[in-house]
Design an enzyme around this catalytic site. Structure first.
Site, PDB file in Angstrom:
ATOM      1  N   ASN A 147       3.393 -10.629  11.641  1.00 32.50           N
ATOM      2  CA  ASN A 147       2.080 -10.024  11.432  1.00 32.50           C
ATOM      3  C   ASN A 147       1.279 -10.706  10.321  1.00 32.50           C
ATOM      4  OD1 ASN A 147       2.452  -8.296  13.552  1.00 32.50           O
ATOM      5  ND2 ASN A 147       2.985  -6.511  12.308  1.00 32.50           N
ATOM      6  N   LYS A 156      -2.496   5.942  -4.361  1.00 37.74           N
ATOM      7  CA  LYS A 156      -3.589   6.891  -4.068  1.00 37.74           C
ATOM      8  C   LYS A 156      -3.347   8.229  -4.744  1.00 37.74           C
ATOM      9  CE  LYS A 156      -3.621   4.743   0.505  1.00 37.74           C
ATOM     10  NZ  LYS A 156      -2.232   4.544   0.892  1.00 37.74           N
ATOM     11  N   HIS A 204      -7.235   9.766  -2.007  1.00 38.08           N
ATOM     12  CA  HIS A 204      -6.543   9.709  -0.722  1.00 38.08           C
ATOM     13  C   HIS A 204      -7.298  10.442   0.389  1.00 38.08           C
ATOM     14  CE1 HIS A 204      -2.160   9.367   0.943  1.00 38.08           C
ATOM     15  NE2 HIS A 204      -3.046   9.174   1.890  1.00 38.08           N
ATOM     16  N   ASP A 242       0.841  -1.200   0.000  1.00 39.29           N
ATOM     17  CA  ASP A 242       0.000   0.000   0.000  1.00 39.29           C
ATOM     18  C   ASP A 242       0.878   1.253   0.000  1.00 39.29           C
ATOM     19  OD1 ASP A 242      -3.009   0.971   0.792  1.00 39.29           O
ATOM     20  OD2 ASP A 242      -1.498   2.230   1.764  1.00 39.29           O
ATOM     21  N   TYR A 251       3.157   9.673  -0.731  1.00 40.19           N
ATOM     22  CA  TYR A 251       4.267   9.093   0.046  1.00 40.19           C
ATOM     23  C   TYR A 251       5.598   9.302  -0.687  1.00 40.19           C
ATOM     24  CZ  TYR A 251       0.560   6.247   2.363  1.00 40.19           C
ATOM     25  OH  TYR A 251      -0.566   5.799   3.014  1.00 40.19           O
ATOM     26  N   ARG A 290       8.617  -8.903  13.541  1.00 37.08           N
ATOM     27  CA  ARG A 290       7.186  -8.556  13.606  1.00 37.08           C
ATOM     28  C   ARG A 290       6.582  -8.423  12.206  1.00 37.08           C
ATOM     29  NH1 ARG A 290       8.788  -6.069  18.441  1.00 37.08           N
ATOM     30  NH2 ARG A 290       9.351  -4.092  17.472  1.00 37.08           N
ATOM     31  N   LYS A 293       1.906  -1.762  10.289  1.00 31.24           N
ATOM     32  CA  LYS A 293       3.210  -1.172  10.002  1.00 31.24           C
ATOM     33  C   LYS A 293       4.199  -1.685  11.016  1.00 31.24           C
ATOM     34  CE  LYS A 293       5.187   2.634   8.150  1.00 31.24           C
ATOM     35  NZ  LYS A 293       4.350   3.800   8.394  1.00 31.24           N
ATOM     36  N   SER A 294       5.360  -2.109  10.530  1.00 33.79           N
ATOM     37  CA  SER A 294       6.427  -2.471  11.447  1.00 33.79           C
ATOM     38  C   SER A 294       7.755  -2.287  10.737  1.00 33.79           C
ATOM     39  CB  SER A 294       6.284  -3.928  11.895  1.00 33.79           C
ATOM     40  OG  SER A 294       7.381  -4.262  12.719  1.00 33.79           O
ATOM     41  N   LEU A 299      -2.959  -1.119  14.511  1.00 35.17           N
ATOM     42  CA  LEU A 299      -2.468  -1.471  15.851  1.00 35.17           C
ATOM     43  C   LEU A 299      -2.502  -0.236  16.756  1.00 35.17           C
ATOM     44  CD1 LEU A 299       0.573  -3.589  14.590  1.00 35.17           C
ATOM     45  CD2 LEU A 299      -1.578  -4.465  15.509  1.00 35.17           C
TER      46      LEU A 299
HETATM   47  P1  A2P Z   1       7.762  -1.878  15.328  1.00 35.28           P
HETATM   48  O1  A2P Z   1       8.031  -1.108  14.063  1.00 35.28           O
HETATM   49  O2  A2P Z   1       8.885  -1.784  16.303  1.00 35.28           O
HETATM   50  O3  A2P Z   1       7.310  -3.284  15.072  1.00 35.28           O
HETATM   51  P2  A2P Z   1       0.230   0.825  13.189  1.00 35.28           P
HETATM   52  O4  A2P Z   1       0.358  -0.235  12.135  1.00 35.28           O
HETATM   53  O5  A2P Z   1      -1.102   0.824  13.871  1.00 35.28           O
HETATM   54  O6  A2P Z   1       0.637   2.202  12.693  1.00 35.28           O
HETATM   55  O7  A2P Z   1       1.249   0.455  14.378  1.00 35.28           O
HETATM   56  C1  A2P Z   1       2.626   0.464  14.155  1.00 35.28           C
HETATM   57  C2  A2P Z   1       3.314   0.328  15.492  1.00 35.28           C
HETATM   58  O8  A2P Z   1       3.013  -0.950  16.065  1.00 35.28           O
HETATM   59  C3  A2P Z   1       4.803   0.425  15.377  1.00 35.28           C
HETATM   60  O9  A2P Z   1       5.239   1.150  16.520  1.00 35.28           O
HETATM   61  C4  A2P Z   1       5.260  -1.026  15.446  1.00 35.28           C
HETATM   62  O10 A2P Z   1       6.536  -1.125  16.067  1.00 35.28           O
HETATM   63  C5  A2P Z   1       4.220  -1.669  16.329  1.00 35.28           C
HETATM   64  N1  A2P Z   1       3.987  -3.073  15.986  1.00 35.28           N
HETATM   65  C6  A2P Z   1       3.939  -3.630  14.759  1.00 35.28           C
HETATM   66  N2  A2P Z   1       3.640  -4.941  14.830  1.00 35.28           N
HETATM   67  C7  A2P Z   1       3.497  -5.230  16.144  1.00 35.28           C
HETATM   68  C8  A2P Z   1       3.182  -6.415  16.861  1.00 35.28           C
HETATM   69  N3  A2P Z   1       2.957  -7.565  16.224  1.00 35.28           N
HETATM   70  N4  A2P Z   1       3.122  -6.326  18.206  1.00 35.28           N
HETATM   71  C9  A2P Z   1       3.356  -5.171  18.849  1.00 35.28           C
HETATM   72  N5  A2P Z   1       3.656  -4.020  18.224  1.00 35.28           N
HETATM   73  C10 A2P Z   1       3.724  -4.042  16.894  1.00 35.28           C
END
Ligand code: A2P
Length: 284
Positions: free
Chosen positions: A239, A75, A108, A45, A50, A235, A229-230, A187
């Site tokens: 995810n 978008k 968007h 996405d 961006y 993770r 997002k990670s 998240l």
């Molecule tokens: P990190 O990048 O260290 O994994 P969102 O997707 O709602 O924007 O949330 C992103 C945030 O959630 C980031 O700070 C990310 O940190 C954290 N995050 C991503 N996956 C997980 C997970 N499985 N458990 C806990 N925190 C997570």
């Protein structure tokens, strides 16, 4: 439960997507996207705003996957709302991605000449440049303002959505139309109160998963498309690993009970469109 959802236009979309918001172009987005594709993501996405569409395209080509194996969303930015500007901007997105078509293209933000922009998306869908078209950040109010004038029903509405902000009013409007919600900040953007909520932590223990996986499972099991997002490789991969367990009906109800109906962004607030337009300029 399948990891793919069928949209109201018949196209299929992977329920979990990898978002590249705020990842810089010219390297970082390329690397993150390539990692995500290697980890098994098949849905990326991005957005014109961006400024990293070209890295997304490069990563897809470098992955060795066939184009049709990856679902690509971009978008249209507010600067290009209006029929003629949007037509040009669609071609610019395709050029930046280095692709002949996009799987999904969204408006968007819901401000200014939404109708003109939508008409350009509808035409691009007819000509095959875009497979599915949708909107983003439409509250119930914005949806009622704009969508009744559209010829084509959007396939999705991408909005902020997580267990603390479940968008029930919007879902009551979209569900009967079979319009799917795509969740951004699924998240809670790392909200510690959400990730450490006792109801979520106890389910994480029960299923041998982490809190994020429980939240993502809840969302997908509840019919959402979700864009976590990670930046952490473990993770990022983890995810996606939410299809090997199922929350019970009672557990789903408990998690539905966490809704506070409040998010971080109110698209209905006065001046939001003007603010976004002046804050993000993607071309002259
Ligand atoms: P990190 O990048 O260290 O994994 P969102 O997707 O709602 O924007 O949330 C992103 C945030 O959630 C980031 O700070 C990310 O940190 C954290 N995050 C991503 N996956 C997980 C997970 N499985 N458990 C806990 N925190 C997570």
């Amino acid at each position: 439960m399948s990891n793919t959802i069928t949209l109201n236009d018949g196209n299929k979309i992977p329920a979990i997507g990898f978002g590249v918001f705020l990842i810089p172009n010219d390297g970082p987005t390329y690397e993150a996207t390539l990692e995500a594709l290697k980890a098994g993501y098949r849905h990326i996405d991005t957005a014109a705003a961006y400024m990293n569409e070209s890295d997304v395209g490069k990563a897809v080509r470098a992955s060795g996957l066939k184009r049709e194996e990856v679902f690509i969303t971009s978008k249209l930015w507010l600067q290009d709302f209006g029929y003629e500007a949007a037509k040009k901007a669609i071609d610019t997105s395709l050029k930046n991605l280095g692709m002949e078509y996009m799987d999904m293209y969204l408006l968007h933000q819901p401000y200014f000449d939404v109708g003109g922009a939508w008409k350009a998306l509808e035409e691009a869908k007819k000509s095959g440049k875009i497979k599915s078209i949708g909107v983003s950040n439409m509250t119930p109010k914005k949806w009622q303002e704009f969508v009744p004038h559209f010829e084509t029903l959007p396939a999705v509405n991408q909005v902020e959505c997580n267990p603390f902000f479940q968008q029930r009013e919007l879902r009551n409007i979209l569900d009967p139309l079979n319009v799917k919600i795509e969740a951004w900040y699924p998240l809670g953007h790392g909200n510690a109160d959400l990730l450490n909520h006792p109801a979520i932590v106890s389910l994480a223990k029960k299923y041998g998963k982490n809190a994020g996986q429980i939240i993502l499972r809840f969302e997908v099991q509840d019919g959402l498309i979700t864009l976590p997002k990670s930046t952490n490789p473990t993770r990022i991969k983890g995810n996606l690993e939410i299809f090997d367990f199922e929350l019970t009906a009672e557990e789903m109800q408990t998690l539905r009970g966490l809704d506070t109906d409040k998010g971080s962004h109110d698209p209905d607030a006065p001046g939001v469109g003007e603010h976004l337009l002046s804050a993000y300029k993607i071309h002259d």
